[in-house]
Motif scaffolding. Structure first.
Motif, PDB file in Angstrom:
ATOM      1  N   GLY A   1      51.044  68.508  -9.168  1.00  0.00           N
ATOM      2  CA  GLY A   1      49.947  69.155 -10.449  1.00  0.00           C
ATOM      3  C   GLY A   1      48.829  69.462 -10.426  1.00  0.00           C
ATOM      4  N   ILE A   2      48.550  69.037  -9.634  1.00  0.00           N
ATOM      5  CA  ILE A   2      46.807  69.225  -9.026  1.00  0.00           C
ATOM      6  C   ILE A   2      46.546  70.241  -7.927  1.00  0.00           C
ATOM      7  N   VAL A   3      45.558  71.832  -8.209  1.00  0.00           N
ATOM      8  CA  VAL A   3      45.438  72.480  -7.575  1.00  0.00           C
ATOM      9  C   VAL A   3      44.012  72.999  -7.177  1.00  0.00           C
ATOM     10  N   CYS A   4      43.925  72.267  -5.784  1.00  0.00           N
ATOM     11  CA  CYS A   4      42.740  72.520  -5.208  1.00  0.00           C
ATOM     12  C   CYS A   4      41.045  73.815  -4.983  1.00  0.00           C
ATOM     13  N   LEU A   5      40.518  74.157  -5.906  1.00  0.00           N
ATOM     14  CA  LEU A   5      40.158  75.618  -5.395  1.00  0.00           C
ATOM     15  C   LEU A   5      38.530  74.496  -4.378  1.00  0.00           C
ATOM     16  N   VAL A   6      38.469  75.407  -3.700  1.00  0.00           N
ATOM     17  CA  VAL A   6      37.705  75.506  -2.295  1.00  0.00           C
ATOM     18  C   VAL A   6      36.274  76.098  -2.969  1.00  0.00           C
ATOM     19  N   VAL A   7      35.183  75.715  -2.767  1.00  0.00           N
ATOM     20  CA  VAL A   7      34.553  76.829  -3.183  1.00  0.00           C
ATOM     21  C   VAL A   7      33.364  76.175  -3.240  1.00  0.00           C
ATOM     22  N   SER A   8      32.119  77.804  -2.501  1.00  0.00           N
ATOM     23  CA  SER A   8      29.908  77.742  -2.260  1.00  0.00           C
ATOM     24  C   SER A   8      29.861  78.347  -2.735  1.00  0.00           C
ATOM     25  N   ASP A   9      28.385  77.786  -3.315  1.00  0.00           N
ATOM     26  CA  ASP A   9      28.311  78.842  -4.306  1.00  0.00           C
ATOM     27  C   ASP A   9      28.288  79.108  -5.630  1.00  0.00           C
ATOM     28  N   LEU A  10      28.699  78.349  -6.187  1.00  0.00           N
ATOM     29  CA  LEU A  10      29.281  77.717  -7.641  1.00  0.00           C
ATOM     30  C   LEU A  10      28.453  78.018  -8.509  1.00  0.00           C
ATOM     31  N   GLY A  11      27.217  78.724  -8.231  1.00  0.00           N
ATOM     32  CA  GLY A  11      26.254  78.880  -9.834  1.00  0.00           C
ATOM     33  C   GLY A  11      26.250  80.280  -9.421  1.00  0.00           C
ATOM     34  N   THR A  12      27.087  81.319  -8.452  1.00  0.00           N
ATOM     35  CA  THR A  12      26.209  82.760  -8.556  1.00  0.00           C
ATOM     36  C   THR A  12      27.762  82.447  -9.622  1.00  0.00           C
ATOM     37  N   PRO A  13      26.985  83.847 -10.515  1.00  0.00           N
ATOM     38  CA  PRO A  13      27.911  85.054 -11.414  1.00  0.00           C
ATOM     39  C   PRO A  13      29.604  85.191 -11.116  1.00  0.00           C
ATOM     40  N   TYR A  14      29.228  85.925  -9.777  1.00  0.00           N
ATOM     41  CA  TYR A  14      30.574  86.314  -9.637  1.00  0.00           C
ATOM     42  C   TYR A  14      31.686  85.224  -8.794  1.00  0.00           C
ATOM     43  N   ARG A  15      30.556  84.241  -8.530  1.00  0.00           N
ATOM     44  CA  ARG A  15      31.934  82.515  -8.491  1.00  0.00           C
ATOM     45  C   ARG A  15      32.649  82.123  -9.438  1.00  0.00           C
ATOM     46  N   SER A  16      31.235  81.852 -10.251  1.00  0.00           N
ATOM     47  CA  SER A  16      31.577  81.368 -11.179  1.00  0.00           C
ATOM     48  C   SER A  16      32.539  82.363 -12.573  1.00  0.00           C
TER      49      SER A  16
ATOM     50  N   VAL B   1      36.067  70.985  -4.706  1.00  0.00           N
ATOM     51  CA  VAL B   1      35.767  71.081  -4.017  1.00  0.00           C
ATOM     52  C   VAL B   1      34.350  72.372  -3.895  1.00  0.00           C
ATOM     53  N   ASN B   2      32.836  71.644  -3.524  1.00  0.00           N
ATOM     54  CA  ASN B   2      32.006  72.382  -3.580  1.00  0.00           C
ATOM     55  C   ASN B   2      32.341  72.152  -2.223  1.00  0.00           C
ATOM     56  N   THR B   3      31.867  73.564  -1.355  1.00  0.00           N
ATOM     57  CA  THR B   3      31.383  73.540  -0.050  1.00  0.00           C
ATOM     58  C   THR B   3      29.993  74.311   0.411  1.00  0.00           C
ATOM     59  N   ASP B   4      29.227  73.677  -0.483  1.00  0.00           N
ATOM     60  CA  ASP B   4      28.117  74.328  -0.174  1.00  0.00           C
ATOM     61  C   ASP B   4      27.605  73.453   1.072  1.00  0.00           C
ATOM     62  N   ARG B   5      26.479  73.880   1.917  1.00  0.00           N
ATOM     63  CA  ARG B   5      26.200  73.592   2.861  1.00  0.00           C
ATOM     64  C   ARG B   5      27.278  74.065   4.378  1.00  0.00           C
ATOM     65  N   SER B   6      27.462  73.195   4.991  1.00  0.00           N
ATOM     66  CA  SER B   6      28.116  73.140   6.217  1.00  0.00           C
ATOM     67  C   SER B   6      29.840  74.010   5.805  1.00  0.00           C
TER      68      SER B   6
ATOM     69  N   PRO C   1      25.264  81.413 -16.500  1.00  0.00           N
ATOM     70  CA  PRO C   1      24.917  80.869 -15.117  1.00  0.00           C
ATOM     71  C   PRO C   1      24.447  78.860 -16.084  1.00  0.00           C
ATOM     72  N   TYR C   2      23.850  78.896 -17.032  1.00  0.00           N
ATOM     73  CA  TYR C   2      23.239  77.194 -17.358  1.00  0.00           C
ATOM     74  C   TYR C   2      25.008  75.903 -16.604  1.00  0.00           C
ATOM     75  N   ARG C   3      25.667  76.738 -17.576  1.00  0.00           N
ATOM     76  CA  ARG C   3      26.970  75.867 -16.888  1.00  0.00           C
ATOM     77  C   ARG C   3      27.543  76.573 -15.886  1.00  0.00           C
ATOM     78  N   SER C   4      27.161  76.766 -14.971  1.00  0.00           N
ATOM     79  CA  SER C   4      28.124  77.089 -13.899  1.00  0.00           C
ATOM     80  C   SER C   4      26.928  76.149 -12.663  1.00  0.00           C
ATOM     81  N   ALA C   5      25.512  76.280 -13.261  1.00  0.00           N
ATOM     82  CA  ALA C   5      24.590  75.801 -11.867  1.00  0.00           C
ATOM     83  C   ALA C   5      25.047  74.454 -12.573  1.00  0.00           C
ATOM     84  N   LEU C   6      25.588  73.747 -13.757  1.00  0.00           N
ATOM     85  CA  LEU C   6      25.453  72.113 -14.021  1.00  0.00           C
ATOM     86  C   LEU C   6      26.485  71.830 -13.057  1.00  0.00           C
TER      87      LEU C   6
END
Lengths: 376, 376
Positions: A108-123, A143-148, B120-125
DNA sequence: CGCAGTAATGCAAGCGCGTGCAAGGTGTCA
DNA sequence: TGACACCTTGCACGCGCTTGCATTACTGCG
């Protein structure tokens, strides 16, 4: 180890086999028993979740009945189910999805692979996806893939470890071998805006054919002649496609495009790009920015550092239609990412039964006309 | 059911007990067997994950050896571990965290309960939390609680179902009974910026004592006298605390505050609030907005609808220090949410051993001085 | 009343893994 | 050489759940 301590094994060995030690061994067993009982009575610490067993006892039914009570469409009498539910409520029982996932082979789990999560579009995309997934009875693991970039592979490995029913990749490009592994394991895979040539997964991309054309047309109508493209150095296929398309479309109209690339895809890069492009001898009078964030940075630099008026002195077009693009200070003409459609399509495919062959979906990014481009 | 179909149970019943049917039953068994074999050879579809069993066979060791190879600190010879790892790599084996969680009673999952994820705040957190959690070897599961408040309870139930090691609540207020349930189940709970009186969990809040004081002082130094507070109708304790604190601090200086409340906590609300406040007979010359997003909407409306200059005609202060607050068009004076500190503190507490009693943490939100307030 | 069909229920196996326990192996010392 | 300690390894059980199968209870029909 302390020499005074004997373990039960030693006690039972022939060497120790005399009356006194037999009694000692008995005492040991008794002690163990007491310890266990005490631990049972006073949970004292960790994770004492209530199990179906206990609910069954309280409801006076078998453990399987409890299981069936929580399984949609199982063969169980309404009365029995009621009794079970009552007992469960009283005890605070919740089905253990780890165990259920283990049995059903479907977590029942779906994995979201994402970086730049703070960005408006991504969030925004994450928001839409989590919502749709929940509506479909799934739950999102992120799963946050920021960096490498290698982290994308780590992310997929996590997905496999948790036996995720599917993974949705919003950033980076997974290694082909890992994609194969996922597919082989029956894990569904959705790649959003990463037009690789992967086999097996669902690929959702934007139809950017018409995009470049529209921008060039808009710029020409506005009377602009010195076109520029502000790109990041990220080099993602979809970002590069925008650049290439724009340059090609402009050339078709006999116009050259000044291309500048800098940094990541964000506001700050937009400012730097403006500094670079606006200090050129031939100052552009129209710029297509690879992303809204870049465009907004560009606009701010153009206005506050170069005292330019938009759209009088400079026309700007972005891409994504993030909420900030609509803010009064910017009023940015842009292309709207069909976020809800993307999420809907992705989830629908995940839930569909036709265990898909490779499938590719192209969605439209409608042109959103605002005031950062002079109208005809 | 089709009358021509017989099931094995019927076949074995006395009624059918004659030679022909015995042979038929044997054929049935054989058929079953063949089907099973075929399915084994040609996976054909679902979820054929490789298990430790197969790795053990390939590596020529026992299954427990495989288990130990993947367990940090287990007693296993380096050579054996190498063999296991090699076999695992070749087969694409990954430890099943569902089963591991079942055994260890520790899933490695941390549940993030959040609404307005696009903000923005929430996604940054979220970004900070996911990163910190991953660094700590955990994985984030995210439950979107947009819409009804009752959803927070559903979220916690999900957390329990997946035996999450902990839950972090960023939005809404969970029902007391559910909090108790979580605590009783040994699940750790972190409440961020929801200063309830819950027992057991860790509560992280901002120290907003000095906040209001600073704003009033800043406004007074700027020569402002007609103070206003722009609030949403959300009524969250932390938001209300800002309003109450500001009004009190102003009164201490002998000043009244015009308070206006409208809608949710976002840009659009800021615009509406500006329309309401700026059309009053006594037009405010300084406004403290409950949130940066509100402040930005307020600024845009003030500038573009009322042609006011900021900070000449109007001083504005926000709260959160979202990235957009630093953009050139706004340059908003505000208070910075200590996002990284929050995330660090939360994760540190989750990982700590002292199975905490109720604990409360107050963090500072430093004043970020920009140009939306006239300087002295 | 007998029979068959159906719904409800309990039994028990097994999902993939961790781990206590005992047995086997190796090295050290007297 | 034996005693001993220590490190490895395999066995077997159980975590909480689902589910196929056999059994029982119930219903309707001739």
């Amino acid at each position: 180890m302390d020499r005074n301590v004997v373990n039960p094994g030693q006690m039972k060995s022939r060497k120790f086999n005399n009356l006194g030690l037999i009694k000692l061994a008995q005492a040991w067993d008794l002690l163990q028993e007491v310890c266990k009982a005490v631990q049972e009575w006073f949970p004292m610490s960790d994770k004492i979740f209530v199990s179906a067993e206990e609910v069954a006892r309280k409801a006076g039914v078998s453990r399987s009945a409890v299981s069936r009570a929580f399984t949609a469409g199982a063969s169980i009498a309404p009365e029995t189910r009621r009794k079970v539910m009552e007992a469960a409520e009283a005890l605070g029982y919740h089905v253990n999805h780890l165990a259920r996932g283990l049995m059903r082979n479907e977590s029942g789990i779906v994995c979201l692979v994402v970086s730049d999560l703070g960005t408006p579009y991504r969030s925004a995309l994450i928001k839409a996806l989590t919502q749709q997934l929940q509506n479909a009875g799934k739950i999102a693991m992120i799963v946050n893939t920021d960096r490498s970039d290698e982290r994308v592979d780590m992310a997929l490995r996590q997905a496999i470890r948790y036996r995720a029913d599917a993974s949705i990749v919003l950033s980076g490009m997974p290694d082909k071998s890992l994609v194969d592994l996922c597919v082989r394991n029956g894990q569904r895979l959705v790649l959003i805006n990463r037009d690789d040539e992967h086999q097996g997964p669902l690929r959702i991309n934007l139809d950017e054919e018409g995009t470049a054309q529209s921008v060039v047309t808009a710029f020409l109508r506005a009377g602009c002649r010195r076109l520029a493209f502000a790109n990041s150095e990220a080099g993602t296929p979809s970002l590069m496609a925008r650049e290439v398309g724009f340059v090609a479309a402009a050339r078709e109209q006999g116009l050259d495009v000044t291309v500048e690339r800098f940094g990541p895809t964000g506001y700050e890069s937009g400012k730097v790009l403006a500094q670079r492009l606006m200090t050129r001898r031939e100052r552009p009078d129209a710029v297509f920015c690879v992303t809204d964030l870049v465009a907004l940075g560009f606009m701010d630099a153009a206005r506050h550092q170069f005292s330019l008026s938009i759209p009088q002195d400079l026309c700007v077009v972005g891409f994504d239609d993030i909420p900030q693009a609509a803010w009064n200070s910017y009023d940015l003409t842009t292309f709207a990412q069909p976020i809800d459609e993307i999420a809907t399509a992705a989830v629908a495919w995940l839930m569909s039964d036709d265990v898909g062959q490779s499938q590719s979906l192209r969605l439209n990014a409608p042109f959103v006309w605002r005031r950062s481009v002079r109208s005809a």
